[in-house]
Write a protein that holds these residues in place. Structure first.
Motif, short mmCIF file in Angstrom:
data_model
loop_
_atom_site.label_atom_id
_atom_site.label_comp_id
_atom_site.label_asym_id
_atom_site.label_seq_id
_atom_site.Cartn_x
_atom_site.Cartn_y
_atom_site.Cartn_z
N VAL A 2 20.62 -8.58 -25.77
CA VAL A 2 20.38 -8.36 -24.36
C VAL A 2 18.90 -8.16 -24.08
O VAL A 2 18.38 -8.58 -23.07
N LEU A 3 18.18 -7.54 -25.01
CA LEU A 3 16.77 -7.30 -24.80
C LEU A 3 15.96 -8.59 -24.77
O LEU A 3 14.84 -8.60 -24.27
N SER A 4 16.50 -9.68 -25.28
CA SER A 4 15.76 -10.94 -25.27
C SER A 4 15.73 -11.58 -23.89
O SER A 4 14.95 -12.48 -23.64
N THR A 5 16.58 -11.11 -22.98
CA THR A 5 16.60 -11.64 -21.62
C THR A 5 16.78 -10.51 -20.61
O THR A 5 17.75 -10.48 -19.86
N PRO A 6 15.84 -9.59 -20.56
CA PRO A 6 16.01 -8.48 -19.62
C PRO A 6 15.75 -8.92 -18.19
O PRO A 6 14.79 -9.65 -17.92
N VAL A 7 16.61 -8.54 -17.29
CA VAL A 7 16.38 -8.74 -15.87
C VAL A 7 15.91 -7.40 -15.33
O VAL A 7 16.65 -6.42 -15.35
N ILE A 8 14.66 -7.36 -14.89
CA ILE A 8 14.03 -6.11 -14.47
C ILE A 8 14.00 -6.05 -12.95
O ILE A 8 13.43 -6.93 -12.30
N SER A 9 14.61 -5.02 -12.40
CA SER A 9 14.62 -4.85 -10.96
C SER A 9 13.25 -4.36 -10.50
O SER A 9 12.75 -3.35 -10.99
N LEU A 10 12.62 -5.09 -9.57
CA LEU A 10 11.32 -4.71 -9.04
C LEU A 10 11.46 -3.97 -7.71
O LEU A 10 10.76 -3.00 -7.46
N THR A 11 12.33 -4.47 -6.87
CA THR A 11 12.69 -3.81 -5.61
C THR A 11 14.19 -3.97 -5.45
O THR A 11 14.85 -4.54 -6.33
N SER A 12 14.71 -3.55 -4.32
CA SER A 12 16.16 -3.66 -4.13
C SER A 12 16.65 -5.11 -4.07
O SER A 12 17.81 -5.38 -4.37
N ASP A 13 15.74 -6.05 -3.73
CA ASP A 13 16.19 -7.44 -3.64
C ASP A 13 15.37 -8.42 -4.49
O ASP A 13 15.58 -9.62 -4.42
N VAL A 14 14.47 -7.91 -5.32
CA VAL A 14 13.63 -8.77 -6.17
C VAL A 14 13.72 -8.30 -7.62
O VAL A 14 13.65 -7.10 -7.89
N ALA A 15 13.88 -9.27 -8.53
CA ALA A 15 13.93 -8.96 -9.96
C ALA A 15 13.04 -9.94 -10.72
O ALA A 15 12.64 -10.97 -10.20
N LEU A 16 12.77 -9.57 -11.96
CA LEU A 16 11.90 -10.36 -12.84
C LEU A 16 12.62 -10.62 -14.15
O LEU A 16 13.23 -9.72 -14.73
N LEU A 17 12.54 -11.86 -14.62
CA LEU A 17 13.06 -12.23 -15.93
C LEU A 17 11.89 -12.74 -16.77
O LEU A 17 11.46 -13.88 -16.61
N PRO A 18 11.32 -11.89 -17.63
CA PRO A 18 10.26 -12.38 -18.51
C PRO A 18 10.89 -13.03 -19.74
O PRO A 18 11.75 -12.45 -20.40
N ILE A 19 10.49 -14.26 -20.03
CA ILE A 19 10.99 -14.95 -21.21
C ILE A 19 9.83 -15.12 -22.17
O ILE A 19 8.81 -15.72 -21.83
N VAL A 20 9.98 -14.56 -23.36
CA VAL A 20 8.94 -14.60 -24.38
C VAL A 20 9.49 -15.32 -25.60
O VAL A 20 10.62 -15.11 -26.00
N GLY A 21 8.66 -16.19 -26.18
CA GLY A 21 9.05 -16.88 -27.40
C GLY A 21 9.69 -18.22 -27.14
O GLY A 21 9.75 -18.71 -26.01
N ASP A 22 10.20 -18.80 -28.20
CA ASP A 22 10.81 -20.12 -28.13
C ASP A 22 12.17 -20.05 -27.46
O ASP A 22 12.89 -19.07 -27.58
N ILE A 23 12.49 -21.13 -26.77
CA ILE A 23 13.82 -21.25 -26.17
C ILE A 23 14.50 -22.47 -26.78
O ILE A 23 13.99 -23.58 -26.68
N ASP A 24 15.62 -22.24 -27.43
CA ASP A 24 16.43 -23.36 -27.90
C ASP A 24 17.65 -23.43 -26.98
O ASP A 24 17.80 -22.63 -26.06
N THR A 25 18.51 -24.39 -27.20
CA THR A 25 19.64 -24.56 -26.29
C THR A 25 20.60 -23.38 -26.33
O THR A 25 21.17 -23.01 -25.30
N ASN A 26 20.77 -22.76 -27.50
CA ASN A 26 21.66 -21.59 -27.59
C ASN A 26 21.10 -20.41 -26.81
O ASN A 26 21.83 -19.72 -26.10
N ARG A 27 19.80 -20.19 -26.94
CA ARG A 27 19.18 -19.08 -26.20
C ARG A 27 19.21 -19.37 -24.70
O ARG A 27 19.44 -18.47 -23.90
N ALA A 28 19.01 -20.61 -24.31
CA ALA A 28 19.06 -20.97 -22.89
C ALA A 28 20.45 -20.71 -22.32
O ALA A 28 20.59 -20.22 -21.19
N LYS A 29 21.49 -21.00 -23.08
CA LYS A 29 22.86 -20.72 -22.63
C LYS A 29 23.07 -19.22 -22.50
O LYS A 29 23.64 -18.75 -21.52
N TYR A 30 22.59 -18.46 -23.48
CA TYR A 30 22.72 -17.01 -23.41
C TYR A 30 21.97 -16.46 -22.19
O TYR A 30 22.47 -15.58 -21.50
N ILE A 31 20.78 -16.99 -21.94
CA ILE A 31 19.99 -16.55 -20.79
C ILE A 31 20.79 -16.79 -19.51
O ILE A 31 20.88 -15.92 -18.64
#
Length: 84
Positions: A2-31
Motif C-alpha cells: 500500500v505504501l507504494s501507491t499512497p493517496v495523500i489527502s491535501l484538502t477535502s476535495d484534492v489528493a496527491l498520488l506520488p509515484i516513485v520508481g519503475d512502473i511495470d504492468t503489475n504495479r500499474a494494475k495495483y495502482i
C-alpha cells in the motif's frame, strides 16, 4: 505494498498520488485498484498524479495510466498528470 501507491489527502476535495520508481504492468494494475478505492473513500474531486520520479514509461504502462485516468473520470474525479 500500500505504501507504494499512497493517496495523500491535501484538502477535502484534492489528493496527491506520488509515484516513485519503475512502473511495470503489475504495479500499474495495483495502482489502479488502490487509487480508485482510496479516492472513493476520501471523496476527492481532483487527483494530482505526480510521475516526476518515473524514468521510463512504455506503451503498456502508458495505456494503464490512461485507464486509471478514465476510470477516475467515471467516478467524477479529474486526474491531473505531472511529469517531466
Amino acid at each position: 505494498m500500500v505504501l507504494s501507491t499512497p493517496v495523500i489527502s491535501l484538502t477535502s476535495d484534492v489528493a496527491l498520488l506520488p509515484i516513485v520508481g519503475d512502473i511495470d504492468t503489475n504495479r500499474a494494475k495495483y495502482i489502479m485498484d488502490n487509487v480508485l478505492e482510496r479516492c472513493s473513500k476520501l471523496g476527492v474531486d481532483y487527483l494530482f498524479i505526480d510521475m516526476l520520479d518515473v524514468v521510463i514509461i512504455d506503451k503498456m504502462v502508458a495505456h494503464r495510466i490512461f485507464n486509471i485516468v478514465n476510470s477516475l473520470k467515471l467516478l467524477g474525479i479529474e486526474a491531473i498528470l505531472c511529469q517531466n
